[in-house]
Write a protein that holds these residues in place. Structure first.
Motif, short mmCIF file in Angstrom:
data_model
loop_
_atom_site.label_atom_id
_atom_site.label_comp_id
_atom_site.label_asym_id
_atom_site.label_seq_id
_atom_site.Cartn_x
_atom_site.Cartn_y
_atom_site.Cartn_z
N ALA A 329 0.77 -1.04 0.14
CA ALA A 329 -0.03 -0.09 0.02
C ALA A 329 0.76 1.15 0.09
O ALA A 329 0.22 2.44 -0.22
CB ALA A 329 -0.94 -0.10 1.30
N LEU A 330 2.16 1.15 0.30
CA LEU A 330 3.06 2.25 0.44
C LEU A 330 3.19 2.96 -0.89
O LEU A 330 3.30 2.01 -2.02
CB LEU A 330 4.43 2.08 0.81
CG LEU A 330 4.41 1.83 2.30
CD1 LEU A 330 5.87 1.47 2.61
CD2 LEU A 330 4.05 3.02 3.05
N ILE A 331 3.24 4.25 -1.07
CA ILE A 331 3.22 5.04 -2.25
C ILE A 331 4.62 5.90 -2.05
O ILE A 331 4.49 6.30 -1.04
CB ILE A 331 2.35 5.52 -3.17
CG1 ILE A 331 1.59 6.73 -1.73
CG2 ILE A 331 0.93 4.64 -3.28
CD1 ILE A 331 0.45 7.50 -2.45
N ALA A 332 5.11 6.12 -3.20
CA ALA A 332 6.23 7.20 -3.20
C ALA A 332 5.78 8.46 -3.48
O ALA A 332 5.10 8.79 -4.51
CB ALA A 332 7.45 7.12 -3.93
N LEU A 333 5.85 9.54 -2.58
CA LEU A 333 5.13 10.76 -2.90
C LEU A 333 6.33 11.75 -3.63
O LEU A 333 7.71 11.63 -3.67
CB LEU A 333 4.98 11.55 -1.38
CG LEU A 333 4.02 10.69 -0.45
CD1 LEU A 333 4.02 11.53 0.85
CD2 LEU A 333 2.68 10.82 -1.15
N SER A 334 5.51 12.60 -4.63
CA SER A 334 6.23 13.45 -5.44
C SER A 334 7.23 14.30 -4.66
O SER A 334 8.48 14.55 -5.05
CB SER A 334 5.57 14.26 -6.21
OG SER A 334 4.68 14.95 -5.41
N GLY A 335 7.02 14.70 -3.40
CA GLY A 335 7.93 15.44 -2.56
C GLY A 335 8.78 14.87 -1.83
O GLY A 335 9.59 15.36 -1.25
N GLY A 336 8.93 13.42 -1.93
CA GLY A 336 9.89 12.81 -1.18
C GLY A 336 9.07 11.94 -0.18
O GLY A 336 7.92 12.36 0.51
N GLY A 337 9.43 10.85 0.46
CA GLY A 337 8.91 10.17 1.71
C GLY A 337 7.83 9.19 1.04
O GLY A 337 7.68 9.25 -0.26
N VAL A 349 -10.46 9.24 -2.83
CA VAL A 349 -8.96 8.76 -2.57
C VAL A 349 -8.19 9.92 -2.41
O VAL A 349 -8.14 10.74 -3.42
CB VAL A 349 -8.60 7.76 -3.47
CG1 VAL A 349 -7.06 7.30 -3.32
CG2 VAL A 349 -9.46 6.69 -3.71
N ARG A 350 -7.47 10.01 -1.41
CA ARG A 350 -6.31 11.21 -1.05
C ARG A 350 -5.30 10.47 -0.80
O ARG A 350 -5.39 9.59 0.09
CB ARG A 350 -7.00 12.13 -0.33
CG ARG A 350 -7.38 11.71 1.15
CD ARG A 350 -8.09 12.75 1.94
NE ARG A 350 -8.86 12.19 3.04
CZ ARG A 350 -7.84 12.20 4.17
NH1 ARG A 350 -6.63 12.71 4.14
NH2 ARG A 350 -8.33 11.56 5.35
N ASP A 351 -4.03 10.99 -1.12
CA ASP A 351 -2.83 10.60 -0.52
C ASP A 351 -2.48 11.26 0.78
O ASP A 351 -2.49 12.56 0.67
CB ASP A 351 -1.55 10.86 -1.65
CG ASP A 351 -1.99 10.20 -3.04
OD1 ASP A 351 -2.50 9.05 -2.78
OD2 ASP A 351 -1.30 10.49 -4.09
N VAL A 352 -2.12 10.43 1.74
CA VAL A 352 -1.60 10.91 3.02
C VAL A 352 -0.10 10.68 3.44
O VAL A 352 0.14 9.63 3.18
CB VAL A 352 -2.43 10.19 4.22
CG1 VAL A 352 -2.23 10.82 5.61
CG2 VAL A 352 -3.78 10.68 3.88
N PRO A 353 0.60 11.48 3.75
CA PRO A 353 2.15 11.18 4.10
C PRO A 353 2.00 10.52 5.41
O PRO A 353 1.30 10.45 6.16
CB PRO A 353 2.47 12.68 4.33
CG PRO A 353 1.70 13.67 3.54
CD PRO A 353 0.24 12.95 3.87
N VAL A 354 2.96 9.32 5.38
CA VAL A 354 3.13 8.60 6.73
C VAL A 354 4.51 8.42 6.87
O VAL A 354 5.49 8.60 6.06
CB VAL A 354 2.41 7.25 6.51
CG1 VAL A 354 0.97 7.33 6.49
CG2 VAL A 354 3.11 6.43 5.41
N GLU A 355 5.15 8.18 8.27
CA GLU A 355 6.32 7.84 8.67
C GLU A 355 6.21 6.18 8.73
O GLU A 355 5.32 5.76 9.32
CB GLU A 355 6.60 8.31 9.97
CG GLU A 355 6.68 9.99 9.73
CD GLU A 355 7.88 10.27 8.98
OE1 GLU A 355 9.08 9.68 9.08
OE2 GLU A 355 7.93 11.29 8.45
#
Length: 381
Positions: A329-337, A349-355
């Motif tokens: 389920a992990l995706i690479a974000l355009s801004g990194g991370g 559907v919305r992309d949410v940053p995670v650690e």
């Protein structure tokens, strides 16, 4: 030779206009084709501009396959490369001069009371003990080596003496009975150091260092040995030291696919670095030796092999009460991370940053705003 009369019809045909019926048919076909194309374009336009707005949004936001973020305990689990073999190891040496007349076969097991080699036809007998024989034992001898010998002799079934630090005439009589029962041994009532060899238990012959018929002398290597107990050795990278501790239970996967249970017997405290191949540019990763003993019911596993590659499944520390999502389920974000594609209640559907934290068994520890137990996330189909 052609005549003017022959040329006349051809000239007339070239001067006249094409017949109107043929021109009319071509025009009708072209007009029909243009009309059909116009109808198709009009239909397409009606289809596009008449597409309901809601249906278009639903298709662009359809999440596809999803999974739920869960609160769980993650275990660190690793498959380590190991080698199945035998515990211990060492060499047996000749204790006297002479011709080597007998050796046990490679793979043979020897236990207390059995001969382990012969020089000039005289046997050397294996006894249980930890201290090497170093002097002649006879009536009047005293010391811990006397006690060790008397204890070993009594374990073979010979008695009539007291197991203590003194070699008496009663001990000598028992020794004579033992010597008569052992083919090729002189009956003297005394014990010479070249007649016996002490080990802490049964041994397995793993190789020959001399051949029958050779002249040997004191300190000549004869055979290499190991114990008869099956163990697994693992060269564990120092960075993975937290995976195992003494007493930990592990699972060992044999070459034939069967699994047996083992226990970590010891973990080395001295790191070693295996040398690279010549020209390799440096040493490898430092490792410590881990010894795994196998359950009694696994002693016969792969018994026909002195050594065999195995896998050791070890579980290290655990992380309790953490949020975990499928690794896919992990995706690479355009801004990194990294992030997760979270599916809201209305289907958008919305992309949410995670650690990210630990990875274990196809799951990854995650933390982030809007991510909690039960959150639906998009996963690959």
């Amino acid at each position: 030779m052609s005549t003017d009369t022959d040329l006349l019809p051809e000239e007339e045909t070239r001067d006249e206009e094409p017949p109107r019926p043929r021109r009319g048919k071509g025009f009708v076909w072209l007009a029909a084709a243009l009309l059909s194309l116009a109808v198709l374009c009009a239909g397409a336009a009606v289809t596009v501009w008449g597409w309901p707005q809601g249906a278009k949004e639903e298709e662009t936001t359809a999440p596809g396959a999803t999974a739920s973020v869960e609160r769980t305990t993650l275990l660190r689990e690793e498959r380590l490369d190991g080698v199945l073999g035998y515990a211990g190891g060492g060499s047996f040496f000749a204790r006297s001069d002479g011709v080597l007349t007998w050796l046990p076969e490679e793979g043979a097991e020897r236990s207390a009371g059995q001969r382990v080699w012969e020089v000039d036809g005289r046997p050397v007998v294996l006894l249980r003990g930890d201290t090497p024989a170093y002097r002649t034992l006879e009536p009047g001898s005293k010391g811990p080596d006397v006690r060790q010998f008397e204890q070993a002799l009594s374990e073979l079934g010979y008695g009539g003496f007291t197991v203590d630090d003194e070699y008496t005439w009663l001990t000598a009589e028992a020794v004579k009975r033992w010597q008569r029962d052992t083919d090729g041994m002189e009956v003297t009532g005394t014990v010479e150091p070249h007649q016996i060899w002490y080990t802490s238990g049964p041994v397995r012959v793993t190789g020959h260092e001399a051949a029958v018929g050779e002249n040997v002398g004191p300190a000549t290597p004869l055979v290499t040995t190991a114990s008869t107990r099956r163990v697994v050795r693992v060269d564990l990278k120092v960075g993975d030291r937290d995976l195992v501790d003494e007493g930990d239970e592990v699972t060992v996967e044999m070459p034939d696919g069967q699994t047996v249970t083992g226990e970590v017997e010891s973990v080395g405290d001295v790191a070693q670095v295996e040398e690279d191949e010549p020209g390799g540019g440096g040493g490898g990763s430092p490792t410590v030796e881990v010894l795994v003993s196998l359950d009694a019911d696994a002693e016969g596993a792969e018994g026909f092999l002195d050594q065999a590659p195995v896998k050791v499944l070890a579980q290290g520390e655990s992380r309790e009460d953490v949020l975990a999502a499928p690794v896919g389920a992990l995706i690479a974000l355009s801004g990194g991370g990294y992030g997760l594609s979270v599916v809201d209640g209305d289907g958008t559907v919305r992309d949410v940053p995670v650690e990210t934290g630990w990875f274990s068994d196809g799951l990854v520890e995650v933390t982030g705003d809007g991510v909690d137990a039960g959150t639906e996330v998009v996963v690959p189909e």
